[in-house]
Design a protein around this motif. Structure first.
Motif, PDB file in Angstrom:
ATOM      1  N   SER A 113     -62.243 -29.608  10.885  1.00  0.00           N
ATOM      2  CA  SER A 113     -62.307 -28.451   9.999  1.00  0.00           C
ATOM      3  C   SER A 113     -62.434 -27.162  10.790  1.00  0.00           C
ATOM      4  N   LEU A 114     -62.177 -26.062  10.094  1.00  0.00           N
ATOM      5  CA  LEU A 114     -62.369 -24.726  10.641  1.00  0.00           C
ATOM      6  C   LEU A 114     -63.451 -24.041   9.823  1.00  0.00           C
ATOM      7  N   GLU A 115     -64.352 -23.374  10.497  1.00  0.00           N
ATOM      8  CA  GLU A 115     -65.361 -22.587   9.802  1.00  0.00           C
ATOM      9  C   GLU A 115     -64.988 -21.119  10.003  1.00  0.00           C
ATOM     10  N   VAL A 116     -64.696 -20.420   8.923  1.00  0.00           N
ATOM     11  CA  VAL A 116     -64.232 -19.034   9.044  1.00  0.00           C
ATOM     12  C   VAL A 116     -65.143 -18.043   8.326  1.00  0.00           C
ATOM     13  N   TRP A 117     -66.189 -18.504   7.700  1.00  0.00           N
ATOM     14  CA  TRP A 117     -67.024 -17.640   6.887  1.00  0.00           C
ATOM     15  C   TRP A 117     -68.467 -17.791   7.325  1.00  0.00           C
ATOM     16  N   GLY A 118     -69.117 -16.700   7.641  1.00  0.00           N
ATOM     17  CA  GLY A 118     -70.510 -16.738   8.054  1.00  0.00           C
ATOM     18  C   GLY A 118     -71.280 -15.592   7.435  1.00  0.00           C
ATOM     19  N   GLY A 119     -72.550 -15.519   7.730  1.00  0.00           N
ATOM     20  CA  GLY A 119     -73.420 -14.521   7.129  1.00  0.00           C
ATOM     21  C   GLY A 119     -73.050 -13.089   7.451  1.00  0.00           C
ATOM     22  N   ALA A 120     -72.429 -12.856   8.583  1.00  0.00           N
ATOM     23  CA  ALA A 120     -72.104 -11.485   8.978  1.00  0.00           C
ATOM     24  C   ALA A 120     -70.730 -11.036   8.492  1.00  0.00           C
ATOM     25  N   THR A 121     -70.017 -11.905   7.796  1.00  0.00           N
ATOM     26  CA  THR A 121     -68.644 -11.605   7.393  1.00  0.00           C
ATOM     27  C   THR A 121     -68.538 -10.297   6.618  1.00  0.00           C
ATOM     28  N   PHE A 122     -69.358 -10.130   5.597  1.00  0.00           N
ATOM     29  CA  PHE A 122     -69.280  -8.925   4.768  1.00  0.00           C
ATOM     30  C   PHE A 122     -69.719  -7.695   5.544  1.00  0.00           C
ATOM     31  N   ASP A 123     -70.817  -7.820   6.254  1.00  0.00           N
ATOM     32  CA  ASP A 123     -71.348  -6.694   7.017  1.00  0.00           C
ATOM     33  C   ASP A 123     -70.327  -6.184   8.030  1.00  0.00           C
ATOM     34  N   VAL A 124     -69.756  -7.092   8.793  1.00  0.00           N
ATOM     35  CA  VAL A 124     -68.786  -6.714   9.825  1.00  0.00           C
ATOM     36  C   VAL A 124     -67.542  -6.100   9.197  1.00  0.00           C
ATOM     37  N   SER A 125     -66.969  -6.784   8.215  1.00  0.00           N
ATOM     38  CA  SER A 125     -65.727  -6.306   7.611  1.00  0.00           C
ATOM     39  C   SER A 125     -65.892  -4.945   6.958  1.00  0.00           C
ATOM     40  N   MET A 126     -66.923  -4.785   6.154  1.00  0.00           N
ATOM     41  CA  MET A 126     -67.054  -3.560   5.367  1.00  0.00           C
ATOM     42  C   MET A 126     -67.692  -2.418   6.154  1.00  0.00           C
TER      43      MET A 126
END
Length: 142
Positions: A113-126
């Motif tokens: 599997s691939l893990e592409v979503w983590g806790g910092a996803t929203f913070d970093v992107s936005m």
């Protein structure tokens, strides 16, 4: 020499007078064909776990996993792009450049599997990249 990926050399502590900024077009995408050639030499068979999950459901997937004799790996590279030293610097277009090669490796028998979503996803992107985290995930899913 100092290197600033995607800009922001001052916030990273680099001397802007000597920092080299790399642009996306300066960095070639990994070669999916080269990865496929390596995997072909290993004589790997594509895994079917995603197909099993989608067509037969979670119970069938759990059974296939129990019956699988090799180690099953989860690649966290895409998730780590949000949370490591690359955090706040790995833009969607950078991830997309690596996605084709990642997919070629994923289709080997060794990657589960691939893990592409983590806790910092929203913070970093936005907050840092000014990108939509939902669009990022949709584009990676393609």
């Amino acid at each position: 020499p100092n290197l600033a990926v995607n800009g922001h050399p001052k916030s990273l502590g680099a001397d802007p007078a000597i920092a080299k900024t790399m642009r996306n077009q300066d960095v070639p995408a990994p070669s999916a064909e080269a990865i496929e050639a390596i995997l072909e030499k290993k004589n790997t068979k594509p895994n079917n776990f995603k197909k099993i999950l989608r067509e037969q459901g979670p119970k069938a997937l759990a059974k296939a996993m129990r019956e699988h004799s090799n180690t099953m790996l989860t690649d966290t590279t895409m998730r780590d792009a949000h949370q490591s030293l690359l955090a706040t610097r790995m833009r969607t277009h950078d991830l997309l450049k690596a996605a084709k090669a990642t997919n070629a490796a994923f289709n080997s028998a060794d990657i589960f599997s691939l893990e592409v979503w983590g806790g910092a996803t929203f913070d970093v992107s936005m907050n840092f990249l000014r990108e939509c985290p939902w669009k990022r995930l949709e584009e990676l899913d393609e």
